[in-house]
Design an enzyme around this catalytic site. Structure first.
Site, PDB file in Angstrom:
ATOM      1  CG  HIS A  72      -7.522   3.270  -0.180  1.00  0.00           C
ATOM      2  ND1 HIS A  72      -6.841   2.780  -1.244  1.00  0.00           N
ATOM      3  CD2 HIS A  72      -6.748   4.149   0.509  1.00  0.00           C
ATOM      4  CE1 HIS A  72      -5.977   3.225  -1.422  1.00  0.00           C
ATOM      5  NE2 HIS A  72      -5.648   4.096  -0.370  1.00  0.00           N
ATOM      6  CG  HIS A  87      -1.941   1.070   1.334  1.00  0.00           C
ATOM      7  ND1 HIS A  87      -3.233   0.910   1.950  1.00  0.00           N
ATOM      8  CD2 HIS A  87      -1.769   2.348   0.904  1.00  0.00           C
ATOM      9  CE1 HIS A  87      -3.661   2.246   1.859  1.00  0.00           C
ATOM     10  NE2 HIS A  87      -3.005   3.006   1.214  1.00  0.00           N
ATOM     11  CD  GLU A 124      -7.442   6.682   4.383  1.00  0.00           C
ATOM     12  OE1 GLU A 124      -8.117   6.682   3.281  1.00  0.00           O
ATOM     13  OE2 GLU A 124      -6.348   7.275   4.890  1.00  0.00           O
TER      14      GLU A 124
END
Ligand code: HPA
Ligand code: ZN
Length: 341
Positions: free
Chosen positions: A197, A17, A200
């Site tokens: 993603h 990542h 988050e």
């Protein structure tokens, strides 16, 4: 150097990542601005670093997209990638799967092919210089439309043998994974792997969508999954890889303090967590700084650090044979550097 930092320094690991545009150090930003005659809103490297204080993801993204404006030519992308791989090699990274954001460049009039040719040249240099292997993950910007993502996938068509996966990044809240259901399905039909993603800043529901609608092979961040016990149980059962980014989480206020970071809890819950740097030039450190920050002030044993590194190979898109070779190298390192008691 403490025993633990020395152990981390030599620990063979994969990085899963890392946004290549987020590895643009202020020094390189200035030299590319000069080389290309681009105006940037800063007078010095110190001024750039001082501007890197963020209270959330959007704060960061605003400055990150501005920084990327200095990237214009194939040579720029090659230099950017080569600089990242030099830093990664110094941190004992043996394999990296790096994100790039083509729309950030094509929307400024830079050709998709310029980006690809430059990045591939940097990856080839890294293999020759350091023996690091690498793969590319094309990220769609989720604040843009699915139609724009489709246009990018079409531009990628001639390059599909050099692209391993598609991903989803940028402003998360308000742009759920389901918005990209069709383009992810089209990517899958073309043989591409999928990551996104999720969790988050977005809620656990976005993680469910990434799993059930985008059918991701790996989950980027995933922190907020911890709010949903059934989801945690599922992620553990399915051994879904989570690409966790401790310094990013701190800088973007996903956690209030490094002591509160849930990396240890993730391991205790049986999640396949990994440690990564996300945007190292903006968040204060490359991958080993992230391992050290996570290990300091909490109970992460050497065994946990080896587990994190093993997870990085298991969660990679290397072949089973390549994974076994990487893990054998890791085990040899771990066996040879047992703590002195
Ligand atoms: N989240 C979302 N988008 C991003 C990030 C991130 O951490 N880094 C670069 N683009
Ligand atoms: Zn990221």
């Amino acid at each position: 150097m403490t025993d633990l930092s020395a152990f981390i320094a030599g620990l063979p690991k994969a990085e899963l990542h890392m946004h290549i545009e987020g590895s643009l150090e202020p020094e390189l930003m200035f030299s590319l601005a000069q080389r290309n005659g681009v105006e940037i809103p800063f007078n010095s490297v110190e001024e750039v670093r001082a501007a890197y204080s963020f209270s959330n993801l959007q704060d960061f993204l605003d400055i990150y997209y501005k920084g990327a404006d200095v990237l214009r030519t194939e040579e720029d992308f090659r230099d950017l990638a080569a600089a990242y791989f030099d830093r990664a090699a110094a941190d004992s990274v043996t394999h990296a799967e790096i994100f790039f954001d083509p729309q950030t460049h094509t929307d400024r009039g830079i050709a998709f092919d310029t980006v690809m040719e430059g990045l591939i040249a940097g990856m080839d240099t890294a293999r020759e210089r350091h023996g690091i292997t690498s793969k590319l993950i094309l990220c769609f910007l989720r604040h843009l439309s699915e139609e724009a993502a489709f246009a990018t996938l079409r531009q990628a068509e001639p390059w599909l043998d050099r692209i391993e996966a598609v991903g989803l990044d940028s402003s998360e809240v308000g742009h759920p994974p389901s918005k990209f259901a069709r383009v992810f399905a089209a990517a899958a039909e073309r043989g591409l792997k999928r990551v996104a993603h999720a969790g988050e800043e977005g809620p656990p529901e976005y993680v469910h969508e990434a799993l059930d609608i985008l059918h991701v092979d790996r989950l980027d961040h995933g922190n907020r999954s911890l709010e949903d016990p059934a989801l945690v149980a599922r992620l553990a059962r399915e051994q879904m890889t989570l690409t966790v980014c401790p310094l990013s989480n701190l800088k973007l206020c996903v956690v209030g303090a490094m002591d509160d970071h849930p990396i240890d809890r993730m391991l205790r819950e049986g999640l396949r967590a990994t440690i990564n740097s996300d945007d190292p030039a903006y968040f204060g450190g490359y991958i080993n700084a992230n391992y050290r920050a996570a290990a300091e002030g909490r109970v992460l044993s050497r065994e946990d650090l080896v587990t994190l590194a093993r997870n990085s190979f298991l969660g990679s898109f290397l072949s089973e044979e390549e994974k076994a070779a990487q893990i054998a190298r890791l085990d040899a390192y771990a066996g040879n550097s047992s703590p002195r008691t």
